[in-house]
Design an enzyme around this catalytic site. Structure first.
Site, PDB file in Angstrom:
ATOM      1  N   GLY C 148       0.834  -1.195   0.000  1.00 45.17           N
ATOM      2  CA  GLY C 148       0.000   0.000   0.000  1.00 45.17           C
ATOM      3  C   GLY C 148       0.869   1.245   0.000  1.00 45.17           C
ATOM      4  O   GLY C 148       2.046   1.204   0.362  1.00 45.17           O
ATOM      5  N   CYS C 149       0.282   2.352  -0.414  1.00 46.94           N
ATOM      6  CA  CYS C 149       1.078   3.578  -0.519  1.00 46.94           C
ATOM      7  C   CYS C 149       1.530   4.073   0.852  1.00 46.94           C
ATOM      8  O   CYS C 149       2.705   4.409   1.041  1.00 46.94           O
ATOM      9  CB  CYS C 149       0.289   4.652  -1.265  1.00 46.94           C
ATOM     10  SG  CYS C 149      -1.385   4.922  -0.674  1.00 46.94           S
ATOM     11  N   TYR C 150       0.627   4.095   1.830  1.00 52.78           N
ATOM     12  CA  TYR C 150       1.035   4.522   3.167  1.00 52.78           C
ATOM     13  C   TYR C 150       2.079   3.565   3.763  1.00 52.78           C
ATOM     14  O   TYR C 150       3.101   4.019   4.281  1.00 52.78           O
ATOM     15  CB  TYR C 150      -0.177   4.594   4.102  1.00 52.78           C
ATOM     16  CG  TYR C 150      -1.098   5.768   3.909  1.00 52.78           C
ATOM     17  CD1 TYR C 150      -0.659   7.077   4.066  1.00 52.78           C
ATOM     18  CD2 TYR C 150      -2.445   5.568   3.629  1.00 52.78           C
ATOM     19  CE1 TYR C 150      -1.536   8.153   3.935  1.00 52.78           C
ATOM     20  CE2 TYR C 150      -3.328   6.636   3.501  1.00 52.78           C
ATOM     21  CZ  TYR C 150      -2.865   7.933   3.652  1.00 52.78           C
ATOM     22  OH  TYR C 150      -3.734   8.980   3.531  1.00 52.78           O
ATOM     23  N   THR C 152       4.255   1.790   2.307  1.00 45.34           N
ATOM     24  CA  THR C 152       5.557   2.024   1.669  1.00 45.34           C
ATOM     25  C   THR C 152       6.301   3.140   2.382  1.00 45.34           C
ATOM     26  O   THR C 152       7.477   2.991   2.754  1.00 45.34           O
ATOM     27  CB  THR C 152       5.355   2.399   0.186  1.00 45.34           C
ATOM     28  OG1 THR C 152       4.756   1.291  -0.494  1.00 45.34           O
ATOM     29  CG2 THR C 152       6.672   2.758  -0.475  1.00 45.34           C
TER      30      THR C 152
END
Lengths: 345, 345, 345, 345
Positions: C148-150, C152
Site C-alpha cells: 500500500g502507498c502509506y 511504503t
C-alpha cells in the site's frame, strides 16, 4: 410586542449556492431562517452536507415542495434549471421569490430555447441593482431573477464603458472560475485530483449558457446589439471569478476618460470597488464578501479597452447578490447583512 | 573508444527554468552535464535549491562567468534579462548558446527598447521549430533565442489560422500561468498565502513584455501586421499555461476549414497535439511533458475563431523547447530526451 | 533478429494507479505495452480518461477479463480489492502478475478478515525490496503483492530503526496524502471544491486498512509485535504522501546512532534518499520519481525518535514500486525505466 | 449622548495576523478601530497590503510606536517576538493590551530562554478561555497573552482527556498548517511555487517553539508533567490547522468514556464543537470562523486515544481568540463580534 424577522426559506440548501444563502441569511439582522430544503438529501441534517454552518447543523433538510416553502415571507431558490416556475406559481404574489437559477433571466424566448432547450418560462426583474435603472425595478418586486455568476462579473466590468459610449459593440471575455461555480454534482472533471494544479477551458465557442445573458445586459445599456465572445475556464480554487473583458475603444477614448466613466458609475455603489490605479483585481480580495473589484486599462497599440473584474462567485455572484436584491425589494437598507470585507489570505 | 556526450553547461541552475533544463538534460541520452552555475547561490550544492534533482544534488553551483561556461559544447542560459550578450560574446562561435532569456528574441530594436528599456542586443534564430521556416533556420545554428513561455503557447495556438488566412489581424489573448513562470524571486504577491485560492490579473493593457513577441511571430506568418491585446493572469498552480486566443474569422471560415488548417499544420509535429473534438486543453495534461495541446472552435454568433492551447511553461514553454531546438541545431533527432507523456493527476 | 520486449498488460488502466503504470512502462526500455483494460470504461480510448498519455491516447480500453490478459509476459493489476485472485488463477504460473491491490499483502487471515471483511486470498511476495530479505524473495517471483502507498512510506521511514533495535515497538504515524490516493471514484468529499484549501482526517482510530500492513512489516523486522497507531489525513494536492513516524527511543539512542542506522540501511539503495541534515522532506521533491526521501531526528525531551518520509504515492507508493519489483523478478536491472528525478516546482 | 465604542489600535496591521484582527474588529459592534500601525509599511495605505479590507483601504499605516498606540482603550499587538514588552510598559495599566506574540505565554523562564534565546519578559494571563480556570482569570485582565496557533488546536484537542484523567502524560502531536501561519515574511520555502502541491515537515524533533507551550498547558490540567512530541507540517492551503493528537489511554478508558469527557468539557463552550460521531474535522469547516472542531476515537489495538482538532489558524488560532479573550476582559458578551459560521467551500 415581539419583533418578528422576515421568515425566509432556502430551497436547495444542501448545494453550494443554497448553503451560501443560508450562511448570509444567518448573519442578517432582519431575516429568520425557516425551512431549508433539498432533493436527494431531504431528511438528513443540514450539518451533514454543510458542516461549516455550525449553528444550523442540526436542522433537518425538508423536501423541496411548494407546501414546505409556502408560509414564508421570502423564498430563495437554489435549484437546478427548470424547477423554479412550478414552485413560484404555487407561492403567493406577496411572497418574495428570489431565483438563483437561470429560468427567468433571459427576455428573449429564442435565446432561452437555443441555450437551454426547454420552453421559456418568462422574465423576472433582473437582480443586478448596479445596472442602470435596475435598482428602481427591484424596489417592491416580489419576483427576482438573480444573474448568473459570470454575467455578474462581466456586466459590472463592462456596462460603464457602454453607458458612456466608449466601446465598440463586440466584446471578448475570458473568465476563470473556481470549481464551486460548477456546483456539487459528482462529475469526473471536478474531482480534486483533476482540478488541482490545472487550468482548463470548457464551453468554448459561444456555447456557454451565460453568453446570451451577457449580451442581453450589455445590449440594453449600449442601446444596440452587443456580441459577446465568451470563454470560461476552470481554475484550481474553490471560489472566485476573474473576468478579463475587452472591446475596441471608440475613437478619442483615453485612459483618463475610461477611468472617469468607471469612477462616475461606481462612485456611490456600495458593492463595487474601482481599485487604485496600478492595482489589479485578485479573486482572493473578494472571498466571502459581496464585492466586485474592477480595474481598467487602455491598450493604445491594440486600440482596446481592457477591464478586469473579480468577485466571489458564491457571494456577489449568487447568494450575496440575491440578498442585496432582496433587501431592495423588501425596502431594507441595501447593505444590510452583507459585508464588503473579504477573508484573506 | 569511449563515446563522449555533448558537454552542456547550465547557467542559472538554481532557478526554476535552469533547474528544469538540468532535469531534462539529465535524462537526455546525448548530453552530459558539465558546469551548473548560479549567482547568489554559487558555492552551495545544487540539491539545496533543487532537492528534486537527486542524482545531481551534491554538485556545487559555480559562479556564472564566461570562464566557467567556456569549454562546453553547449551552454544553456537561464539568466535575468540583459546578461546573455556579455556571456555569449565570450563563448566561441562553435559553441551552441541557447538563451532562455528575452535578449535576442525581438527583431525590432524599437520594440525591444519600448518594452525592456535597454539597448537592443541583436536577434538570434527563434527557437520555435513549429513556426513556418523556423526548423530550417535552427539546423546548424549556434545561437538560439528560446521563445517566451506565453508566446510559445499563443503562437502555437494561432499561427495555423494565420498561415491559412482564416483570421483577421487583430488578436485577443488572455492566458493563465502557474507561478513558476514568475521565477524564484522573493516577491510578496508570489507568496503561497497570496496565490493559493486566487486568480489575479497583472501586466494588463498591452504592457507585458511578451506582447511584441507574439505580434512579431504572428505578423511574420500573416504577412501583415497583427495587433495583439494580451492579458496575463496568475493562477494557483505551480506550472502550466492555458492561453485562450481569439480573432475575427475571415468570411467563409467554417468550423471544418478551421480544424482542417490545424490538422494540416500539426499532422507531423511531434510536440503539438490537436485534441479530439469535444476535448478542451487542461494544463495538467502537459505537466512535465514537452507538449502543446490545442483545440479550436468557431463562434458563429460572435464571428470569431477561438483557439485554446495548454503547455507546461517550464517544459515546452522554456526548457523543453530549448532542448528541442538544441537537438535540431546539433543534428540530433528532434525528439531525443523529450517526452510527450505528462505526469498526471 | 527482431528484439522483442516484455509484453505487459495493465488492468485498470483508466484509474490513477493503472494510468501511472502505463506512464512508467511507456518509458521503460524493456517493456512493451499490450492490452490496457478497464471496467466501465472498456470500449473507450485510453486518451479519454488519460489525456496526458498522448502517444497511447488512441488505444482502446479492453474489458478486464482473464482472456484479454492472457498471452502477456507480465500483467499489472490495478483493480479494486477482491478481484485479483480470480484473474491470477487463470493466468499461467510463468506469467508475472503484479498486484497493486491489497488482496495478497497480509499474511494473517484474521487481520485480512478484520480489515477487509472477505475471505483471505493468500499471500504473495511483498514488493518492497528495501526491506531486509525482500529483494531476494522477489528474484524470479511470478506473483508480487505491491505494498500500500502509506505502508511504503511508513516502512521505509521506520524499518531501519527497528532493524537496529533503536525503537520501542509502539509506533505513532500521522500521514498526509494527496487525493489521488483515494482513486478516481466519484465521492462527494473528493470534489475539488471540498479538498482545496482543506486538510481533513479520516479513518482515525486504527481502522484504516493499511494499519495491519504496517504492523506486519515492522514486526517482522523488529522480531517482536509492533503496534501502530495510524492516522491518515487528506491534503489539498493531487499526489504525495508525507508520513511522520515516531516511537520511543530505546535507552542510549543518540541522534548520531539514529542517523548512522539510516545511513547504513540506505547506503546502497537506489530509490531511498536520506536527506542532508537540516533538510526535511517535502512531497514535491518526489513528484513523478520513484524516490522515498527520509530524515531523522531525536527528540530528547520527549524521548522519541521522529522519522519523516516523503514519496509520490502513485510512483514509489504504487506504480513505480510495482515496476521496481517487476524488474527484480524478471532479472532486469532494478533501476531500469525508473527515475529518481522529480518534476518540481 | 453619543455612544462611544471601545477604541482599539492594531499594531502590525500589514501582516496576516494583524490584518485578521482588523477584519474581525471591523465587524464587532463595540470596537472602533483607531490607529493601525506597521513597521516597514508605515506611511502606506492599509489597502495596499490588505486589499480585502475594503472599507479601511484608505487608512494610512502609522509607525508602531508607544506614542501612536497610547490613547486607545485596547491595543492588539501582532508583532515579531520580542517587541511587545517595550511597548506594553509604555501603555497605561488601564489599557487592555492583547499580545498575539509569544513574549508572555510561557511561565518558565528556562523554557523561554531555551526556545527563544532571549531573556524572559514575564507571563500574562493566557487567552484560552476554554481551559479550566482561565475564563475567570481573563475577566478584568488588562494584559493578555494570546496562545500560539498550534497550542490552541492541541490544547483544545487534549485538555478534556487530561482533565478527566484518561490519558498517559506522553503525547504525540502531528499538525498541518496553512502557510499564513508562517506569516508574510519573504522566505524561499513560502513561495507559491514551492508550497502548492506539496506537504513538508519542519521544526521536527521537539524544536518548534510551540512545544513548551503545549506541555505547559497540558501539564497544568493533568497535574503532572506532560511530555509532548510535536511535529508541524506545512500544507498547500492559506489557512487552517489540523492537529492529530494521541496519547496512551489509561486503563479502563472506552470510546464512550472518552467521548463523554469531551461532551462534558464542551457542552457550554460557544466556540468548540464536538462533531457528530463518524464525522472528522476538516479545516475548511472552520475557515473564517472562531471555531474549533473536535472529534475523538479510541484505538483499542494500539491502546491510544486519538483526538483531531481543526481551527482557522488566523481566527480561533490568533485574531478571533484574541477578540474572544478581549471580550471577556472587558466584560462584553464573549461571543460578540465573532462568528461560528465558516466560509465554505
Amino acid at each position: 410586542m415581539v419583533r418578528m424577522g422576515i421568515r425566509a426559506a432556502v430551497a436547495g440548501a444542501s448545494g453550494y449556492a443554497g448553503g451560501e444563502i443560508v450562511r448570509i441569511l444567518a448573519g442578517h439582522p432582519e431575516f429568520e431562517i425557516g425551512a431549508v430544503t433539498a432533493g436527494a438529501n431531504a431528511g438528513t441534517p443540514l450539518g451533514a452536507r454543510q458542516p461549516h454552518l455550525r449553528p444550523l447543523a442540526d436542522r433537518i433538510l425538508d423536501e423541496t415542495t411548494p407546501d414546505v416553502l409556502a408560509g414564508h415571507d421570502a423564498v430563495f431558490l437554489a435549484l437546478p434549471h427548470g424547477q423554479s416556475a412550478a414552485i413560484a406559481e404555487r407561492l403567493g404574489d406577496d411572497v418574495l421569490v428570489v431565483d438563483c437559477g437561470a429560468d427567468f433571466r433571459l427576455a428573449d424566448p429564442a435565446d432561452w430555447e437555443r441555450y437551454y432547450g426547454t420552453p421559456h418560462a418568462g422574465t423576472w426583474p433582473y437582480g443586478l441593482p448596479e445596472l442602470p435603472g435596475h435598482r428602481e425595478r427591484l424596489r417592491g418586486a416580489r419576483r427576482i431573477a438573480v444573474p448568473g455568476c459570470y454575467p455578474t462579473a462581466v456586466l459590472l466590468a463592462l456596462f460603464p464603458a457602454f453607458a458612456a459610449g466608449l466601446a465598440e459593440p463586440d466584446v471578448v471575455v475570458v473568465a476563470a472560475s473556481g470549481t464551486s461555480g460548477a456546483g456539487r454534482a459528482l462529475k469526473p472533471h471536478l474531482l480534486g485530483s483533476e482540478v488541482m494544479g490545472s487550468v482548463s477551458a470548457y464551453g468554448v465557442g459561444g456555447v456557454h449558457r451565460h453568453t446570451p445573458e451577457m449580451a442581453q445586459g450589455l445590449s440594453a445599456v449600449a442601446g444596440e446589439p452587443v456580441t459577446v465572445s465568451f470563454t470560461p475556464t476552470l481554475a484550481p480554487m474553490s471560489r472566485g471569478i476573474l473576468a478579463t473583458c475587452t472591446a475596441k475603444a471608440r475613437p478619442g477614448v483615453t485612459a483618463e476618460t475610461l477611468r472617469a466613466a468607471y469612477e462616475r458609475a461606481y462612485a456611490d455603489e456600495p458593492f463595487v470597488g474601482l481599485l487604485p490605479e496600478g492595482t489589479w483585481p485578485a479573486t482572493a480580495m473578494t472571498l466571502g464578501a459581496n464585492t466586485a473589484l474592477v480595474q481598467t486599462a487602455l491598450d493604445e497599440r491594440a486600440g482596446r479597452l481592457v477591464v478586469v473584474a473579480a468577485i466571489d462567485n458564491l457571494v456577489k455572484g449568487t447568494a450575496g447578490g440575491a440578498v442585496q436584491s432582496a433587501n431592495i425589494a423588501l425596502g431594507l437598507p441595501e447593505e444590510l447583512g452583507l459585508t464588503t470585507i473579504g477573508v484573506s489570505p
